[in-house]
Design a protein around this motif. Sequence first.
Motif, PDB file in Angstrom:
ATOM      1  N   LEU A   1      -7.481  -1.339 -18.157  1.00  0.00           N
ATOM      2  CA  LEU A   1      -8.519  -1.185 -16.932  1.00  0.00           C
ATOM      3  C   LEU A   1      -8.593  -1.885 -16.224  1.00  0.00           C
ATOM      4  O   LEU A   1      -8.203  -1.766 -14.662  1.00  0.00           O
ATOM      5  CB  LEU A   1      -9.716  -0.316 -17.445  1.00  0.00           C
ATOM      6  CG  LEU A   1      -9.187   1.101 -17.832  1.00  0.00           C
ATOM      7  CD1 LEU A   1     -10.620   1.468 -18.630  1.00  0.00           C
ATOM      8  CD2 LEU A   1      -8.569   2.492 -16.785  1.00  0.00           C
ATOM      9  N   VAL A   2      -9.108  -3.367 -16.990  1.00  0.00           N
ATOM     10  CA  VAL A   2      -9.741  -4.574 -15.995  1.00  0.00           C
ATOM     11  C   VAL A   2      -7.953  -4.385 -15.204  1.00  0.00           C
ATOM     12  O   VAL A   2      -7.518  -5.154 -13.722  1.00  0.00           O
ATOM     13  CB  VAL A   2      -9.559  -5.029 -16.952  1.00  0.00           C
ATOM     14  CG1 VAL A   2     -10.007  -7.115 -15.636  1.00  0.00           C
ATOM     15  CG2 VAL A   2     -11.232  -5.280 -17.229  1.00  0.00           C
ATOM     16  N   LEU A   3      -7.010  -4.537 -16.018  1.00  0.00           N
ATOM     17  CA  LEU A   3      -5.400  -5.504 -14.863  1.00  0.00           C
ATOM     18  C   LEU A   3      -5.170  -4.068 -13.883  1.00  0.00           C
ATOM     19  O   LEU A   3      -4.119  -4.529 -12.542  1.00  0.00           O
ATOM     20  CB  LEU A   3      -4.545  -5.552 -15.738  1.00  0.00           C
ATOM     21  CG  LEU A   3      -4.714  -7.056 -16.805  1.00  0.00           C
ATOM     22  CD1 LEU A   3      -3.287  -6.696 -18.254  1.00  0.00           C
ATOM     23  CD2 LEU A   3      -4.785  -8.300 -16.552  1.00  0.00           C
ATOM     24  N   TRP A   4      -5.568  -2.697 -14.354  1.00  0.00           N
ATOM     25  CA  TRP A   4      -5.529  -1.853 -13.374  1.00  0.00           C
ATOM     26  C   TRP A   4      -5.823  -2.037 -12.283  1.00  0.00           C
ATOM     27  O   TRP A   4      -5.393  -1.997 -11.068  1.00  0.00           O
ATOM     28  CB  TRP A   4      -4.674  -0.553 -13.562  1.00  0.00           C
ATOM     29  CG  TRP A   4      -5.276   0.802 -12.903  1.00  0.00           C
ATOM     30  CD1 TRP A   4      -4.459   0.402 -11.755  1.00  0.00           C
ATOM     31  CD2 TRP A   4      -5.124   2.038 -13.718  1.00  0.00           C
ATOM     32  NE1 TRP A   4      -3.841   1.423 -11.510  1.00  0.00           N
ATOM     33  CE2 TRP A   4      -4.493   2.822 -12.503  1.00  0.00           C
ATOM     34  CE3 TRP A   4      -6.071   2.832 -14.313  1.00  0.00           C
ATOM     35  CZ2 TRP A   4      -4.993   3.895 -12.449  1.00  0.00           C
ATOM     36  CZ3 TRP A   4      -5.863   4.287 -14.334  1.00  0.00           C
ATOM     37  CH2 TRP A   4      -5.266   4.754 -13.330  1.00  0.00           C
ATOM     38  N   GLY A   5      -7.152  -2.516 -12.545  1.00  0.00           N
ATOM     39  CA  GLY A   5      -8.132  -2.123 -11.164  1.00  0.00           C
ATOM     40  C   GLY A   5      -8.010  -3.801 -10.708  1.00  0.00           C
ATOM     41  O   GLY A   5      -8.420  -3.964  -9.374  1.00  0.00           O
ATOM     42  N   THR A   6      -7.471  -4.780 -11.677  1.00  0.00           N
ATOM     43  CA  THR A   6      -7.828  -6.632 -10.772  1.00  0.00           C
ATOM     44  C   THR A   6      -6.058  -6.034  -9.530  1.00  0.00           C
ATOM     45  O   THR A   6      -6.257  -6.557  -8.415  1.00  0.00           O
ATOM     46  CB  THR A   6      -6.968  -7.175 -11.677  1.00  0.00           C
ATOM     47  OG1 THR A   6      -8.682  -7.225 -12.825  1.00  0.00           O
ATOM     48  CG2 THR A   6      -6.983  -8.696 -11.006  1.00  0.00           C
ATOM     49  N   PHE A   7      -5.224  -5.371 -10.090  1.00  0.00           N
ATOM     50  CA  PHE A   7      -4.029  -5.010  -9.381  1.00  0.00           C
ATOM     51  C   PHE A   7      -4.104  -4.396  -8.547  1.00  0.00           C
ATOM     52  O   PHE A   7      -3.409  -5.417  -6.893  1.00  0.00           O
ATOM     53  CB  PHE A   7      -2.758  -4.437 -10.420  1.00  0.00           C
ATOM     54  CG  PHE A   7      -1.364  -3.866  -9.415  1.00  0.00           C
ATOM     55  CD1 PHE A   7      -0.467  -4.868 -10.032  1.00  0.00           C
ATOM     56  CD2 PHE A   7      -0.617  -3.100  -8.572  1.00  0.00           C
ATOM     57  CE1 PHE A   7       0.597  -5.314  -9.112  1.00  0.00           C
ATOM     58  CE2 PHE A   7      -0.175  -3.108  -8.118  1.00  0.00           C
ATOM     59  CZ  PHE A   7       1.036  -4.584  -8.448  1.00  0.00           C
ATOM     60  N   GLN A   8      -5.185  -3.987  -7.651  1.00  0.00           N
ATOM     61  CA  GLN A   8      -5.590  -2.881  -6.907  1.00  0.00           C
ATOM     62  C   GLN A   8      -6.179  -3.975  -5.832  1.00  0.00           C
ATOM     63  O   GLN A   8      -6.019  -4.077  -4.787  1.00  0.00           O
ATOM     64  CB  GLN A   8      -6.520  -1.807  -7.471  1.00  0.00           C
ATOM     65  CG  GLN A   8      -5.595  -0.401  -8.147  1.00  0.00           C
ATOM     66  CD  GLN A   8      -6.690   0.474  -8.662  1.00  0.00           C
ATOM     67  OE1 GLN A   8      -7.681   0.869  -7.156  1.00  0.00           O
ATOM     68  NE2 GLN A   8      -6.887   1.241  -9.376  1.00  0.00           N
ATOM     69  N   HIS A   9      -6.588  -5.273  -6.229  1.00  0.00           N
ATOM     70  CA  HIS A   9      -7.456  -6.171  -5.525  1.00  0.00           C
ATOM     71  C   HIS A   9      -6.460  -7.091  -5.377  1.00  0.00           C
ATOM     72  O   HIS A   9      -6.470  -8.011  -4.357  1.00  0.00           O
ATOM     73  CB  HIS A   9      -9.061  -6.090  -6.408  1.00  0.00           C
ATOM     74  CG  HIS A   9      -9.530  -7.480  -5.749  1.00  0.00           C
ATOM     75  ND1 HIS A   9      -9.644  -6.882  -4.476  1.00  0.00           N
ATOM     76  CD2 HIS A   9      -9.539  -9.029  -5.664  1.00  0.00           C
ATOM     77  CE1 HIS A   9     -10.804  -8.456  -4.142  1.00  0.00           C
ATOM     78  NE2 HIS A   9     -10.180  -9.236  -4.172  1.00  0.00           N
ATOM     79  N   SER A  10      -5.797  -8.012  -6.372  1.00  0.00           N
ATOM     80  CA  SER A  10      -5.139  -8.879  -6.104  1.00  0.00           C
ATOM     81  C   SER A  10      -4.111  -8.618  -6.753  1.00  0.00           C
ATOM     82  O   SER A  10      -3.996  -8.874  -8.538  1.00  0.00           O
ATOM     83  CB  SER A  10      -5.949 -10.458  -6.436  1.00  0.00           C
ATOM     84  OG  SER A  10      -5.604 -11.168  -6.501  1.00  0.00           O
ATOM     85  N   VAL A  11      -2.582  -8.385  -6.139  1.00  0.00           N
ATOM     86  CA  VAL A  11      -1.497  -8.721  -7.393  1.00  0.00           C
ATOM     87  C   VAL A  11      -1.641 -10.093  -8.291  1.00  0.00           C
ATOM     88  O   VAL A  11      -1.161 -10.145  -8.744  1.00  0.00           O
ATOM     89  CB  VAL A  11      -0.504  -8.403  -6.718  1.00  0.00           C
ATOM     90  CG1 VAL A  11       0.792  -8.941  -7.730  1.00  0.00           C
ATOM     91  CG2 VAL A  11      -0.200  -7.072  -6.296  1.00  0.00           C
ATOM     92  N   LEU A  12      -1.384 -11.679  -7.583  1.00  0.00           N
ATOM     93  CA  LEU A  12      -1.716 -12.368  -7.942  1.00  0.00           C
ATOM     94  C   LEU A  12      -2.757 -12.929  -9.389  1.00  0.00           C
ATOM     95  O   LEU A  12      -2.266 -12.871 -10.133  1.00  0.00           O
ATOM     96  CB  LEU A  12      -1.978 -13.468  -7.370  1.00  0.00           C
ATOM     97  CG  LEU A  12      -2.017 -15.232  -7.685  1.00  0.00           C
ATOM     98  CD1 LEU A  12      -0.811 -15.071  -8.251  1.00  0.00           C
ATOM     99  CD2 LEU A  12      -2.392 -16.112  -6.186  1.00  0.00           C
ATOM    100  N   PHE A  13      -3.612 -12.626  -9.150  1.00  0.00           N
ATOM    101  CA  PHE A  13      -4.768 -12.386 -10.150  1.00  0.00           C
ATOM    102  C   PHE A  13      -4.543 -12.085 -11.251  1.00  0.00           C
ATOM    103  O   PHE A  13      -4.547 -11.968 -12.658  1.00  0.00           O
ATOM    104  CB  PHE A  13      -6.221 -12.181  -9.725  1.00  0.00           C
ATOM    105  CG  PHE A  13      -6.943 -12.913  -9.436  1.00  0.00           C
ATOM    106  CD1 PHE A  13      -7.363 -14.487  -9.075  1.00  0.00           C
ATOM    107  CD2 PHE A  13      -7.927 -13.373  -7.580  1.00  0.00           C
ATOM    108  CE1 PHE A  13      -7.686 -15.435  -8.678  1.00  0.00           C
ATOM    109  CE2 PHE A  13      -8.464 -14.046  -7.353  1.00  0.00           C
ATOM    110  CZ  PHE A  13      -8.140 -15.191  -7.458  1.00  0.00           C
ATOM    111  N   ALA A  14      -3.753 -10.765 -10.863  1.00  0.00           N
ATOM    112  CA  ALA A  14      -3.256  -9.721 -11.740  1.00  0.00           C
ATOM    113  C   ALA A  14      -3.065 -10.106 -13.028  1.00  0.00           C
ATOM    114  O   ALA A  14      -2.133 -10.052 -14.026  1.00  0.00           O
ATOM    115  CB  ALA A  14      -3.463  -8.509 -11.458  1.00  0.00           C
TER     116      ALA A  14
END
Length: 496
Positions: A401-414
């Motif tokens: 869930l953290v990676l999914w949500g982070t991907f929506q915010h920043s692909v690089l950070f994900a």
Amino acid sequence: MTLALIIAILLVGGACAAWSARSSAGQARAVTLLALGAATITTVSLLPATVALTGLPGADWVGVLRLDWIHHFGISFHLAADGLSMMLILLTLLLGFVCVLVSWTEITERVGFFHLNLLWTLAGVIGVFCALDLFLFFVFWEVMLVPMYFLISIWGHEKRAYAAMKFFIFTQASSLLMLISMIALVMLHYRATGTLTFDYLDLLQAQPAPGSFWLMAGFFIAFAVKLPTVPWHTWLPDAHTQAPTAGSVILAGVLLKTGAYGLIRFVVPLFPDAALAFTPWAMLLGVVGILYGALMAFAQDDFKRLVAYSSVSHMGFVLVGVFAWNQVALNGAIMQMLAHGISTSALFAMAGLLQHRLHTRDMRAMGGIWTRAPRLAAIALFFVVASVGMPGLGNFVGEFLVLWGTFQHSVLFAMLAGLGLVYGAVYSLLLVQRAFHGPDAQAPAVAELDVRELSIFALLAIAILWLGLYPGTFLHLAEPSLAWLDSQVAFRAAEP
């Protein structure tokens, strides 16, 4: 009154355990278990009301107690809990039982004082999770440090005095920054409204104060130290390595969660604009922690120190999830808090059992345990793969869930955070290989788990499986808290 009763039960139970130890150590342990049982039953009695929360402002709290305390300064004794608080309180009590069981044969000196400090630490932590007055929150924040210091310094290992003092200095210094920011926030609110108050709900309704970035920074550093976040993490490996097994369980399973809770409860809601502006840096710190913790874990020969650095890595996911500014990632951060508390506590318990049997934590002196104690090794493997994030177990839900949500915010950070999962698999499987397989390095036989030890791991295994197979139970419990948080700070997707 219910929340105050839970705290009182633990405080009185600790005093009674210390007194009863004059008769026998067994009585002190029995009193401690009785106090934890009573506190758990009292907490569970609040669950129906918590599940029924509507998520509307003003209807999100259970067990509310608000008494005038220091009227002249606007300080009240204000306790309340929502779904997030209740999950963390239950986690605290669950790990309290684990601490008593893992210390059953390990702690043989000053048993009463040990259990007093154990219960008083848990009481302070629960106070942190349900205090809605900032001054009261700070009191509980400080209260939990003192007994934890004694747990490390008295019952720890060779370098326990150094580790305990380092833990205390880091947390105390960062707490003072939070206190300065807290007082400044209250005074700025007083100048703007003419009302002097430390009440969280009142301060939440205020307009952002001038210089709110620096106020936010004071809170953030205090919580980041406890999380722990690189570069303020250096107290953690020493404290974990030198603490007794129960101390490591409390540190990993409970105290680290107070830092994550502070970010969710105070930093983002009280300073939404400043937190949003700080988002790229916070997420960078989280990603650095994920990768740095994993690489440092890979380099360790000490079983406990490896698990300690893995905590730095896993808690980095929590920091990234909180600052991804969407509810998917925030749900993941909460699930990661719970799952990490269970799986890492189990690994520290396993490290303590191995040290008790082999008189070493050095994995170079281990090996061949799988053939000598296959049940012990299989259970260790179960919690290692849980920590790695195997689907069906709680850690997978949180990290996904953290990676999914982070991907929506920043692909690089994900993508960078996702590398932490790869490194995590490497160091975790290396731990299994070195400690449980390979050449038989042990001359004496390694004893299998007894009934008490099996009950510890069975309890934790059920919890991690429940988190993984039925995450909706916990996400539903947290939903009103997050809906209320959303209404307060208007969570929104933010550009990196």
